[in-house]
Design an enzyme around this catalytic site. Structure first.
Site: not given
Ligand code: PLP
Length: 411
Positions: A193, A195-197
């Site tokens: 997603h 907002v992930k790394h």
């Protein structure tokens, strides 16, 4: 006298709101996606196994099976672990609802375990206490990017004949006792997603060393069909037998091309996240009214988010008032997470309040500060300044007296 808060008409620390997380897309990402669009493959093409190999290699797992989201990854992992009606699945109380919903999708019952007060990761002793003969899987969440106590949880899972599924949506690139997350649990799920790394827009992946699990996962993401399109096509098979009730959780080549491009910057982004977290820990660690969660000495934390705990005993307002005051200062704080069983869907299904007291106590105090790799030093300064300003105000005697005399104070 403390500084007048923006919420009371004072000058905000910053004008434009700093979000708690933000994705980063660069020109190479755009080119990678454009090349995939021109390649002739939109889905089930070569970028999917290439992305799976890249994630498996970086996590140290033998196999990676990519799917459409972290939620689909959890669903597929629970299916591959054999979770079904009548089974119980242990899940930490503090996590995103998807960690628990996977059990419900398969007709099983989530059983919530409490978290440790210091790290907010699941407490292995509480997990052991909540196991029963019906426990089929344990879901360990690496909260905020810090690996859960995987050795203790693996021992419990093995002794119960249950699968250990690690929900590492927050923890791509993290390490536990010198081992990479993805190579430890029976199956480890990731989310891509924004907002992930690293992002694929929406996306997920399950890492595993087990041939059988990898086969079951591949079938599950493709309607339960025994073979994938390219295999079937190469053999000129008339049809692919459907052997499980699967779903269409196939990720596209376009998404995987983006993911591959993003992975090339993963190490830099992990380093930047760690630098920002280090500054917060150094500059906020001693601030009255706030505690920063503990980090175990033997982990590499992936710092997906930076949660803090408010010392409510020292503040004259509750967490909501602090959140609103910080947002008025231009700091986009958030809360991760409400105990899953407090959601109305779970409340309607007889999960009593008070089930996991440490999780409930933590929830009243939790706040997530902004943390993403493109934050500047100035952005970090603003967060530190705003947190100090707001907490000094809500811990000081004079603010309390001015407010109780009605001199400006909506909080
Ligand atoms: C701990 C955890 N598990 C699972 C998920 C679900 O991932 P996705 O949004 O990719 O479905 C998330 C998403 O934020 C998460 O934070």
């Amino acid at each position: 006298m403390t500084e007048r808060l923006a919420i009371d008409g004072g000058r905000p620390v910053r004008e434009a709101m700093l979000p708690y997380g933000r994705h980063a897309i660069d020109e190479e990402d755009v080119q990678a996606v454009a090349a995939a669009l021109r390649s002739g493959w939109l889905t089930t093409g070569p970028k999917v196994p290439e992305f799976e190999r890249a994630v498996a290699d970086l996590t140290g797992a033998r196999y990676g099976v990519a799917v459409t989201s972290g939620t689909a990854a959890l669903h597929a992992a629970a299916f591959a672990a054999g979770v079904g009606p009548g089974d119980e699945v242990i899940v930490p109380a503090i996590t995103f609802a998807a960690s628990a919903n996977a059990a419900l999708y398969l007709g099983a019952t989530p059983v919530f375990a409490d978290v440790r007060a210091d790290t907010l990761n699941v407490d292995p002793d509480d997990v052991a206490a909540r196991c029963s003969p019906r426990t089929r899987a344990i879901v360990a969440v690496d909260f905020a990017g810090q690996p859960a106590d995987l050795d203790a949880l693996s021992t419990i899972a093995r002794s119960r004949g249950a699968a250990l599924i690690e929900d590492a949506a927050h923890a791509l690139g993290a390490e536990y006792r010198g081992r990479r997350v993805g190579s430890i649990a029976d199956m480890t799920t990731f989310s891509f997603h924004p907002v992930k790394h690293a992002t694929t827009g929406e996306g997920g992946l399950i890492a595993t060393d087990s041939d059988e699990s990898a086969r079951r996962l591949r079938r599950f993401r493709n309607h339960g069909l025994e073979t994938e399109f390219r295999e079937r096509d190469a053999r000129a098979d008339i049809y692919s037998p459907m052997v499980d009730l699967g779903f269409n959780y196939r990720i596209t080549d376009v998404q995987c091309a983006l993911g591959l491009s993003q992975l090339s910057r993963l190490e830099d982004s992990l380093k930047r996240r760690a630098e920002i977290a280090q500054r917060y820990r150094g500059e906020l660690g001693g601030v009255g009214g706030l505690t920063v969660p503990a980090v175990a000495p033997d982990v590499r934390h992936a710092w997906h988010i930076f949660p803090v705990l408010l010392d409510l005993e020292r503040l004259r307002v509750d967490r909501r008032a602090v959140l609103i005051a910080l947002r008025a200062e231009g700091i986009g704080v958030a809360v991760h997470y409400v105990p899953v069983y407090w959601h109305p869907y779970y409340q309607a299904r007889n999960y009593a309040r008070g089930l996991c007291p440490r999780a409930e106590q933590a929830f009243d105090r939790l706040l997530t500060l902004p943390l993403f790799p493109s934050m500047t030093e100035r952005d970090v300064d603003d967060v530190v300044k705003a947190v100090r300003k707001v907490l000094a105000h809500y811990t000081s005697e004079d603010a309390w007296h001015r407010r109780s005399r009605g001199e400006g104070g909506r909080a």
